[in-house]
Design an enzyme around this catalytic site. Sequence first.
Site, short mmCIF file in Angstrom:
data_model
loop_
_atom_site.label_atom_id
_atom_site.label_comp_id
_atom_site.label_asym_id
_atom_site.label_seq_id
_atom_site.Cartn_x
_atom_site.Cartn_y
_atom_site.Cartn_z
N ARG A 13 8.47 -2.21 5.46
CA ARG A 13 9.34 -1.59 6.46
C ARG A 13 8.64 -0.50 7.25
O ARG A 13 9.12 -0.07 8.30
CB ARG A 13 10.60 -1.03 5.79
CG ARG A 13 10.35 0.14 4.87
CD ARG A 13 11.61 0.52 4.10
NE ARG A 13 12.69 0.90 4.97
CZ ARG A 13 12.85 2.10 5.51
NH1 ARG A 13 11.95 3.05 5.25
NH2 ARG A 13 13.87 2.38 6.29
N ASP A 28 13.57 9.31 6.99
CA ASP A 28 14.13 8.82 5.73
C ASP A 28 13.99 9.89 4.66
O ASP A 28 13.11 10.75 4.72
CB ASP A 28 13.37 7.57 5.25
CG ASP A 28 13.74 6.34 6.06
OD1 ASP A 28 14.78 6.37 6.73
OD2 ASP A 28 12.98 5.36 6.01
N PRO A 34 4.60 0.29 -16.82
CA PRO A 34 5.24 1.57 -17.12
C PRO A 34 4.26 2.73 -17.22
O PRO A 34 4.64 3.88 -17.03
CB PRO A 34 5.93 1.32 -18.47
CG PRO A 34 6.08 -0.16 -18.57
CD PRO A 34 4.90 -0.72 -17.85
#
Length: 246
Positions: free
Chosen positions: A155, A170, A90
Site C-alpha cells: 500500500r 496514517d 516469533p
Amino acid sequence: MKIDVLSLFPDMFSGVFGESILKKATEKQAVQFNVVNFREYAANKHLTVDDYPYGGGAGMVLKAQPIFDAVAALTAQTESVKPRIILLCPQGDRYTQKRAEELAQEEHLIFICGHYEGYDERIREHLVTDEISIGDYVLTGGELGAMVVIDSVVRLLPDVLGNAESHMKDSFSTGMLEHPHYTRPADFRGMMVPEVLMSGNHKHIEEWRTKEALRRTLLRRPDLFEEVELTKEQEKWLVDIKKEYE
C-alpha cells in the site's frame, strides 16, 4: 516490486492477493506476486520438508535443503537485484510502520513461511536477511504474518492508493496515532461532528487534528512519545492536554 512467498499452503494467498488494494496493485503493475510451494524442492522421493530435531524434543523442524534450493531458484532469475529474504518467526524483530516504509523501497522481497516446531537454524544464520514478528503471540504458520507485512508494504508503493498522500498521516507514519475521522451526516442521532471540521478554516482544522492525534496517542499509546520528535508547538499542546486529565 517483485514479491515471492515460500509456503507449504500456497492456496491461502489466493483470496488475499486477488482482492482489494493488493489486486489493484497487481493490475497497476506496481507489484508481481509469486507463491511457491517449497515442498517441490525437496530432494527425496517422498517430498519431505521436515524432520525430527537433533537432541530430541517435541515437534518437527523444517529442513534447510528445500528452502535453500527454493531461494536459490528464485534469486537466479533476478541476479542483478539482491532480494531481502524475510523469515516470519516469533523470535524476529517486532514489525513496525518504519520497517514497512523501509521494505517498500526494495525491488525484490522473498518471504519464508514456516510451520511445525521451527526452522533449521542454518536457514536463520546463513540465508535470511530479516527476521520479523508481527506480535508477541504464536501462529500456526508464517502465512498470516506474511500477508500482514505484504499488505502494509504494497500500500506504500507509488500509485497504489488512490490518493498519494493517504498513507502519510496514517497511525505510526507520523510517529503517533491518527486523529479521529468523521463523514456525513453532520448530525447522526444527536451525535454531532466537531464544528471546526465544518468551518472551512484549514489552519484550524489541521491544528485540531494534530491536537487530537496527540490526545489519542497520550491516552492509548503513550510509549510512542519516547521516539517521536515533537515540534515546540506540539510539546506545548501536549502539556495542555495532560493538564486536562490531572
